[in-house]
Design an enzyme around this catalytic site. Sequence first.
Site, PDB file in Angstrom:
ATOM      1  N   SER A  44       0.748  -1.235  -0.119  1.00  0.00           N
ATOM      2  CA  SER A  44       0.092  -0.036   0.066  1.00  0.00           C
ATOM      3  C   SER A  44       0.899   1.166   0.137  1.00  0.00           C
ATOM      4  O   SER A  44       1.595   1.462  -1.092  1.00  0.00           O
ATOM      5  CB  SER A  44      -1.053  -0.184   1.122  1.00  0.00           C
ATOM      6  OG  SER A  44      -1.805   0.832   1.020  1.00  0.00           O
ATOM      7  N   ASP A  79     -10.174  -4.020  -4.952  1.00  0.00           N
ATOM      8  CA  ASP A  79      -9.421  -3.047  -4.166  1.00  0.00           C
ATOM      9  C   ASP A  79     -10.156  -1.703  -4.309  1.00  0.00           C
ATOM     10  O   ASP A  79     -10.263  -1.070  -5.303  1.00  0.00           O
ATOM     11  CB  ASP A  79      -8.086  -2.834  -4.500  1.00  0.00           C
ATOM     12  CG  ASP A  79      -7.060  -2.025  -3.593  1.00  0.00           C
ATOM     13  OD1 ASP A  79      -7.900  -1.333  -2.977  1.00  0.00           O
ATOM     14  OD2 ASP A  79      -6.051  -2.341  -3.759  1.00  0.00           O
ATOM     15  N   HIS A 101      -8.041  -4.763  -1.046  1.00  0.00           N
ATOM     16  CA  HIS A 101      -6.860  -4.083  -0.698  1.00  0.00           C
ATOM     17  C   HIS A 101      -6.385  -4.951   0.249  1.00  0.00           C
ATOM     18  O   HIS A 101      -4.814  -4.725   0.394  1.00  0.00           O
ATOM     19  CB  HIS A 101      -7.058  -2.700   0.050  1.00  0.00           C
ATOM     20  CG  HIS A 101      -6.053  -1.697   0.141  1.00  0.00           C
ATOM     21  ND1 HIS A 101      -5.497  -1.405  -1.024  1.00  0.00           N
ATOM     22  CD2 HIS A 101      -5.007  -1.182   1.011  1.00  0.00           C
ATOM     23  CE1 HIS A 101      -4.367  -0.561  -1.020  1.00  0.00           C
ATOM     24  NE2 HIS A 101      -4.198  -0.366   0.401  1.00  0.00           N
TER      25      HIS A 101
HETATM   26  C1  MLT Z   1      -1.390   5.953  -0.172  1.00  0.00           C
HETATM   27  O1  MLT Z   1      -1.888   6.867   0.648  1.00  0.00           O
HETATM   28  O2  MLT Z   1      -0.239   5.642  -0.341  1.00  0.00           O
HETATM   29  C2  MLT Z   1      -2.485   5.166  -0.851  1.00  0.00           C
HETATM   30  O3  MLT Z   1      -3.694   5.697  -0.991  1.00  0.00           O
HETATM   31  C3  MLT Z   1      -2.514   3.688   0.105  1.00  0.00           C
HETATM   32  C4  MLT Z   1      -2.963   3.890   1.634  1.00  0.00           C
HETATM   33  O4  MLT Z   1      -1.832   4.206   2.265  1.00  0.00           O
HETATM   34  O5  MLT Z   1      -4.020   3.923   1.958  1.00  0.00           O
END
Ligand code: MLT
Length: 210
Positions: free
Chosen positions: A106, A156, A187
Site C-alpha cells: 500500500s 480493491d 486491498h
Molecule cells: C497511499 O496513500 O499511499 C495510498 O492511498 C494507500 C494508502 O496508504 O492507503
Amino acid sequence: MSQNLSFVHRFGPATPPATIPLLLLHGTGGNEDDLLSLGRMIAPHSALLSPRGKVLENGMPRFFLRLAEGVFDEDDVRRRAHELADFVEEAGKAYGIASPIAVGYSNGANIAAAILLLRPQVLAGAVLLRAMTPLAHFEGGGLADKPVLILSGARDPIVPVENAARLAATLAQAGAAVERQTLPVGHELSQADVALARSWVDGRLVLVDT
Ligand code: MLT
C-alpha cells in the site's frame, strides 16, 4: 541489534545460506514491525531492513504526505523517496548489506515505486503489493531490466485497476522487467500474495556473502 540511523527501523540479519536482502515498507498506520513475518515467509534467510515512515497522518505513520485518499503531495513524494533512498544506502554501509529487493504494501509499495523511478540504483528490484502510481507524470529511464512484481486486487476499493496498470506501464517504459497479476481480492493481503511473492523472489535470490 538495530543501529541508530536516520530512520527508526528494525534490522534482521541474514542466516546461511544468505541471500539478497529485503527492504520492508509498511502501509499507512503500520510500523517497522508490521512486515517482518511477511519478510521471513518470503525470504527465510535474507537480511531484513524495515524502516518506519516519518510522516504522521492523524498519528498514523506513512512514507509521504497525501492531500486526500489517493491524491498525493508529489513534492513530498519526491523528497521522501530521496530521504528513504539515502537511508537504504546508509543502512547498507552500516550493516554491510547489498542493494535490497523492496517489498512494499500500500503506502509502502507507493514509496517503493517512487524510489524505483527516482533512485533506481538503490534497489535490486521490488514486490509492490496494492501499489498506485506515485507520480502522475514521469519520463525517464534508468530501470534497465530491474525486476518488478506488481500484485493488485480486482476488488480493491483504494487502488483503481487502471491506476495500477498505469504504474506497470510507467515502470516498463522506464526499462523495468514488470510482471503484474490481479488477484480476486480487495486491498488486504491474501495467502496468494505471499505464495506469489515468495516464488517470484525465490527466482531472483542470489547468494551473498555474510
Ligand atoms: C497511499 O496513500 O499511499 C495510498 O492511498 C494507500 C494508502 O496508504 O492507503
